[in-house]
Design a protein around this motif. Sequence first.
Motif, short mmCIF file in Angstrom:
data_model
loop_
_atom_site.label_atom_id
_atom_site.label_comp_id
_atom_site.label_asym_id
_atom_site.label_seq_id
_atom_site.Cartn_x
_atom_site.Cartn_y
_atom_site.Cartn_z
N GLY A 119 40.16 -10.52 3.74
CA GLY A 119 39.10 -10.26 2.78
C GLY A 119 39.67 -10.32 1.38
N THR A 120 38.86 -9.96 0.39
CA THR A 120 39.30 -10.09 -1.01
C THR A 120 40.48 -9.17 -1.33
OG1 THR A 120 37.45 -8.60 -1.52
CG2 THR A 120 37.13 -10.93 -1.98
N LYS A 121 40.56 -8.00 -0.69
CA LYS A 121 41.69 -7.10 -0.95
C LYS A 121 43.00 -7.71 -0.50
CE LYS A 121 43.41 -2.41 -0.09
NZ LYS A 121 43.12 -1.11 0.57
N THR A 122 43.04 -8.23 0.72
CA THR A 122 44.28 -8.84 1.22
C THR A 122 44.56 -10.16 0.52
OG1 THR A 122 42.90 -9.51 3.11
CG2 THR A 122 44.48 -7.74 3.48
N LEU A 123 43.53 -10.88 0.10
CA LEU A 123 43.75 -12.11 -0.66
C LEU A 123 44.40 -11.80 -2.01
CD1 LEU A 123 40.47 -14.12 0.06
CD2 LEU A 123 42.79 -14.67 0.86
N LEU A 124 44.01 -10.69 -2.63
CA LEU A 124 44.64 -10.30 -3.90
C LEU A 124 46.12 -9.98 -3.67
CD1 LEU A 124 44.53 -9.62 -6.89
CD2 LEU A 124 43.69 -7.34 -6.29
N THR A 125 46.43 -9.27 -2.59
CA THR A 125 47.82 -8.98 -2.27
C THR A 125 48.59 -10.28 -2.02
OG1 THR A 125 47.20 -6.87 -1.28
CG2 THR A 125 49.35 -7.75 -0.69
N LEU A 126 47.98 -11.21 -1.27
CA LEU A 126 48.61 -12.49 -1.00
C LEU A 126 48.85 -13.26 -2.30
CD1 LEU A 126 49.49 -14.67 1.10
CD2 LEU A 126 47.14 -15.52 1.01
N ARG A 177 31.63 -1.53 -2.91
CA ARG A 177 33.04 -1.72 -2.54
C ARG A 177 33.42 -3.20 -2.66
NH1 ARG A 177 35.57 1.94 0.89
NH2 ARG A 177 36.28 0.24 2.24
N PHE A 178 32.55 -4.07 -2.18
CA PHE A 178 32.81 -5.50 -2.27
C PHE A 178 32.87 -5.95 -3.73
CE2 PHE A 178 30.77 -9.86 -2.24
CZ PHE A 178 31.93 -10.54 -1.88
N ARG A 179 31.95 -5.45 -4.55
CA ARG A 179 31.89 -5.82 -5.97
C ARG A 179 33.20 -5.47 -6.67
NH1 ARG A 179 27.71 -3.33 -6.93
NH2 ARG A 179 26.18 -5.03 -6.90
N ASP A 180 33.71 -4.28 -6.41
CA ASP A 180 34.96 -3.85 -7.05
C ASP A 180 36.13 -4.74 -6.65
OD1 ASP A 180 33.60 -1.79 -8.26
OD2 ASP A 180 34.24 -0.25 -6.84
N ARG A 181 36.24 -5.05 -5.36
CA ARG A 181 37.35 -5.89 -4.90
C ARG A 181 37.23 -7.31 -5.45
NH1 ARG A 181 35.81 -3.68 0.13
NH2 ARG A 181 35.09 -5.74 0.74
N ARG A 202 38.18 -7.40 -9.11
CA ARG A 202 39.63 -7.29 -9.31
C ARG A 202 40.32 -8.62 -9.02
NH1 ARG A 202 39.08 -2.11 -6.97
NH2 ARG A 202 39.73 -2.88 -4.92
N LEU A 203 39.90 -9.29 -7.94
CA LEU A 203 40.52 -10.56 -7.59
C LEU A 203 40.22 -11.63 -8.63
CD1 LEU A 203 42.03 -12.50 -5.75
CD2 LEU A 203 39.97 -12.70 -4.33
N THR A 204 38.96 -11.80 -9.01
CA THR A 204 38.61 -12.84 -9.97
C THR A 204 39.20 -12.53 -11.35
OG1 THR A 204 36.46 -11.76 -10.34
CG2 THR A 204 36.53 -13.60 -8.78
N ASP A 205 39.23 -11.25 -11.74
CA ASP A 205 39.84 -10.90 -13.02
C ASP A 205 41.32 -11.27 -13.05
OD1 ASP A 205 37.50 -9.93 -14.06
OD2 ASP A 205 38.00 -7.80 -13.81
#
Length: 347
Positions: free
Chosen positions: A125-132, A215-219, A222-225
């Motif tokens: 998901g977007t959280k793990t994609l940001l970590t990646l 929750r989805f909006r926040d993640r 963060r990723l797009t920012d």
Amino acid sequence: MGLTLGMFLVGEIGLRLVQFAKFGVEESVEKSSAFYVDDVTGLRLINPNRQLGQVRINNLGYRGPDIPERKSNGVIRILFLGSSTTYEANITEGKNWPHMTVNLLSKFYPDCRFDFINAGQPGFGTKTLLTLYNSRLKSLDVDIAILLPGDINQDLDWLAAEQGFDTRHYQPSALASLSILWAKLEKNFRIIELQRSAFSHAGKLRLDLELIQGRFRDRLQRLTDTLLEDGLTVFVAQIGSQLRRNQTPEKQLQAANTNLFYMPHVALPDLIATREGYNEVIAELPDYNSVDILHSTLLPPADRNHYTDTMHFTARGSALMADATFKELMALPRFQQRLQQLGCTTP
């Protein structure tokens, strides 16, 4: 009995051969030694330089042709971020939509050089994609990012767990643990069972769409920012599906097969409402940062010619997705401006 056993063995062997040809493993992708857990991030990633059935894993551990870590001067590098709908395990190498989108760009701009990273990771998901991205992709000198979020299953599982549901979607029998064919039969019977109560909310989770949207909006923000801060031009695709509101109940049951199997605690109408709610969140992105929205995922017809299951494309659906993505990108001023900044102009 002998004939029945013989037919079962033929079916088992045939199914294993098909699975090995498509995915490069005899049991399941999840059990494959092709994957490892990164010690630093805890992410489950794919070992580089291997062939998994019809999928080629490159020198960096992502689907697609090999590319250098540092791109050559004049090369435009495109990053595709997403889950299994970006990775596309069911599609032959070179025929998945990220690869074909870049091929169409290369054909239209014959004097420009493109390469790409398909960082689609099953289950991310977007959280793990940001970590990646922060741990492995940030240093790869990317110019353009195309994101197709895949957060719905995880968020609905989280909500179900919060409400006390057992989120295990399937517990195989002892025989199913040994036999792929028997496991497949069990799963199909389970889907039929779930279809009978698909439209009922009895015993299902209470959908709090506003909560999981937040929750989805926040993640997602963060990723797009993060991508924008690093100088990437960002495009976010809305979430497509074979399951749609305007279908007859019979069509919805057919289309929802894998969604029902993996999220048995969710009523079918809530599955539709959740995807629509997440697409509303994606549509809001341009209101607070400089991204463009892609609608190409919504265009493939909702039938078995274009989808293998609820979410994943067939080869025909993937080709249509690539063509639609290419055309949408070409019509967006931000995309054209970035190409010009990188020295690539319309022929």
